[in-house]
Design an enzyme around this catalytic site. Structure first.
Site, PDB file in Angstrom:
ATOM      1  N   HIS A  76      -8.325  -5.125   0.322  1.00  0.00           N
ATOM      2  CA  HIS A  76      -7.133  -3.933   0.177  1.00  0.00           C
ATOM      3  C   HIS A  76      -6.267  -5.016   1.554  1.00  0.00           C
ATOM      4  O   HIS A  76      -5.585  -5.079   2.012  1.00  0.00           O
ATOM      5  CB  HIS A  76      -7.405  -2.626   0.707  1.00  0.00           C
ATOM      6  CG  HIS A  76      -6.237  -1.968   0.970  1.00  0.00           C
ATOM      7  ND1 HIS A  76      -5.344  -1.998  -0.817  1.00  0.00           N
ATOM      8  CD2 HIS A  76      -5.716  -0.819   1.449  1.00  0.00           C
ATOM      9  CE1 HIS A  76      -4.198  -0.745  -0.168  1.00  0.00           C
ATOM     10  NE2 HIS A  76      -4.771  -0.594   0.809  1.00  0.00           N
ATOM     11  N   ASP A  78     -10.275  -4.155  -4.363  1.00  0.00           N
ATOM     12  CA  ASP A  78      -9.461  -3.373  -2.916  1.00  0.00           C
ATOM     13  C   ASP A  78     -10.946  -2.146  -3.829  1.00  0.00           C
ATOM     14  O   ASP A  78     -10.838  -1.318  -4.811  1.00  0.00           O
ATOM     15  CB  ASP A  78      -8.266  -3.546  -4.167  1.00  0.00           C
ATOM     16  CG  ASP A  78      -7.555  -2.308  -2.725  1.00  0.00           C
ATOM     17  OD1 ASP A  78      -8.103  -1.697  -1.982  1.00  0.00           O
ATOM     18  OD2 ASP A  78      -6.038  -2.765  -3.097  1.00  0.00           O
ATOM     19  N   SER A  81       0.577  -1.737   0.422  1.00  0.00           N
ATOM     20  CA  SER A  81       0.108  -0.188   0.226  1.00  0.00           C
ATOM     21  C   SER A  81       0.288   1.644   0.028  1.00  0.00           C
ATOM     22  O   SER A  81       1.761   1.669  -1.095  1.00  0.00           O
ATOM     23  CB  SER A  81      -0.852   0.157   1.503  1.00  0.00           C
ATOM     24  OG  SER A  81      -1.666   0.822   1.346  1.00  0.00           O
TER      25      SER A  81
END
Length: 410
Positions: free
Chosen positions: A241, A212, A147
Site C-alpha cells: 500500500h 496490498d 487511497s
C-alpha cells in the site's frame, strides 16, 4: 443517525500524522508562507484556502513553466504535506506538470476535523484556487487520488464534464468494502467509489499493488473494470500500500499516460458544442426544405384523374379487410420490441468495452501504446475471506526518513 454514522466511520478512515510533520513559517525576506525544513523555492507557493464548510486548509502549488497540464493531488490517509512535499516537487519535474497538493481538514495545519463531506469541500477549494488564482482550465487538469484520496477525487471528477483525466493510486471501492466483502452499497457507507466510477467521462488510469495489505488488490481491478474510458492499468507485482513509488514502472507508466493525455484532443466547451449543433440543424432544415419544395410539374402529376379516384374507391374494401391482419402483425411487432429491449438491457455491460475500444483507437492513432492487450477483462474479484479490523490502517512512516527521496526517481 447519518451524522453519527459518518463520525464513527471517520474514526476508522482517517489517520492524520500526530503531531504534523511540518510547520508553517513566514519567510522574512519575501513575506510568503513556506513549509519548515523544506528549502525555499521560487516555483513553490504555500497557501491557506477557505472551504465552504468553514475550515482553512493548507495547500502547496508547484509551478512548472513548461507544463501544459496540472495535477490536483489528493494524498493518502496517513500522510500530510510535510511528507508529500518532496514527492510533489519530483513528480512536477519528471512528469513535466504543474501540481497542487493540499491537506484535508484536520490534517497538518489545516483546521477542523476530517470527515467525508469535509474532504469534498477541501478538494473543491483547491480546484477553485487553480481556476481563480492560477487561471488553470478544467480541460487541463488531471485529478490524482491516492487511497482515501480516491474518494474526493471521484466526487469532483463526476462533476467536471471536461476534465482531462483521472489517476487512481491504490483506490478503494468504498469505505465499508475495505473491512467487509459486501455485495451492495449501504446508506451509511462512505466514499462510494464503486457507484461513481462509471459516471466519469474522461480517461482513467488505475495503479495498484498486488500484495496490498490495507486495500485489497481486487479494489483497483474492479474499479478499472467499471471505467468508461479505460487506460492501460499498472498492476505492480509484489507492491504493497505504501511503496508503489519505489518501483521503476511507476514513474515510467505515469510518463506514458501523461504523454497520451497531452496528445489527445481536448473536450470543447458545452456552449461551443451547442452552437455547432444548432448550425448543423439549421443546415439540415434548409436542405430538407429545398428537397420538399414541389414544382408546378409535380403538382400536375399529383392531381388524380377520375379513373384513379374510382380505383381508389374500389380498393377501399380490400384495405378494410387487411386492417384486421395488420393489427395482428402490429401486436406481434410490439412483443418483439419488448424482447429486443430486454436484450439491450442484457447487453448493457458491453457498452463500457465498446467505449474502451473507441479510446483505444484514439490512443493508437497517435502511436502511443498497444491497448489491444486490455480488451480481455480482468479476472473476477477475489473474495476477501478474512474480516478486516482496520479501515485504511494508518502508516505514519509513509516514507521512512532514512530513505533518500532521490531513490524514488533514479
Amino acid at each position: 443517525m447519518g451524522t453519527a454514522t459518518s463520525s464513527m466511520a471517520a474514526k476508522f478512515a482517517f489517520f492524520p500524522p500526530n503531531p504534523p510533520s511540518y510547520n508553517i513559517v513566514v519567510d522574512e525576506a519575501t513575506g510568503k508562507l513556506r513549509i519548515s525544513d523544506v528549502h525555499q523555492r521560487d516555483d513553490v507557493d504555500v497557501l491557506k484556502l477557505s472551504t465552504k464548510k468553514g475550515n482553512e486548509i493548507v495547500a502547496m502549488y508547484v509551478k512548472n513553466p513548461s507544463a501544459s497540464l496540472t495535477v490536483l493531488y489528493s494524498h493518502g490517509n496517513a500522510a500530510d504535506l510535510g511528507q508529500m512535499c518532496p514527492i510533489f516537487s519530483e513528480l512536477s519535474v519528471h512528469l513535466n506538470v504543474s501540481l497542487m497538493g493540499y491537506d484535508y481538514s484536520g490534517y497538518g495545519h489545516s483546521s477542523g476535523k476530517p470527515s467525508e463531506q469535509d474532504t469534498y469541500a477541501d478538494i473543491e477549494a483547491a480546484y477553485k484556487c487553480l481556476e481563480e488564482t492560477y487561471g488553470v482550465k478544467e480541460e487541463d487538469i488531471i485529478l490524482y487520488g491516492q487511497s482515501v484520496g480516491s474518494g474526493p477525487t471521484l466526487e469532483l471528477a463526476i462533476r467536471l464534464p471536461r476534465l482531462r483525466a483521472v489517476i487512481l493510486h491504490s483506490p478503494i471501492l468504498s469505505g465499508l468494502r475495505v473491512m467487509y466483502p459486501v455485495k451492495r452499497t449501504f446508506w451509511f457507507d462512505i466514499y462510494k467509489n464503486i457507484d461513481k466510477i462509471p459516471l466519469v467521462e474522461c480517461p482513467v488510469l488505475v495503479i495498484h499493488g498486488t500484495d496490498d495489505e490495507v486495500v485489497d488488490f481486487s479494489h483497483g481491478k474492479q474499479l478499472w473494470e467499471l471505467c468508461k474510458e479505460k487506460y492501460e492499468p499498472l498492476w505492480l507485482k509484489g507492491g504493497n500500500h505504501c511503496n508503489l513509488e519505489l518501483y521503476p514502472e511507476y514513474l515510467r507508466h505515469l510518463r506514458k499516460f501523461i504523454s497520451a493525455i497531452e496528445k489527445l484532443p481536448r473536450l470543447r466547451n458545452v456552449s461551443e458544442q451547442g452552437s455547432d449543433q444548432q448550425e448543423n440543424q439549421r443546415n439540415n432544415t434548409e436542405q430538407k426544405t429545398e428537397k420538399l419544395r414541389p414544382s408546378t410539374d409535380h403538382k400536375e402529376k399529383a392531381r388524380p384523374s377520375t379513373g384513379q379516384r374510382e380505383n381508389s374507391r374500389l380498393s377501399t374494401d380490400s384495405k378494410e379487410k387487411s386492417r384486421t391482419s395488420t393489427d395482428k402483425r402490429e401486436k406481434s411487432r410490439k412483443s418483439v420490441d419488448r424482447s429486443g429491449k430486454a436484450r439491450n438491457s442484457i447487453d448493457h455491460p458491453e457498452r463500457a468495452r465498446n467505449s474502451f475500444d473507441r479510446f483505444g483507437d484514439m490512443v493508437r492513432s497517435v502511436g502511443l501504446c498497444n491497448v489491444d492487450c486490455l480488451k480481455q477483462t480482468a479476472a473476477e474479484m477475489a473474495y476477501i475471506g478474512e474480516r478486516r479490523t482496520v479501515l485504511l490502517e494508518g502508516h505514519n512512516n509513509y516514507f521512512p526518513h532514512e530513505r533518500s527521496y532521490k531513490q524514488l526517481f533514479q
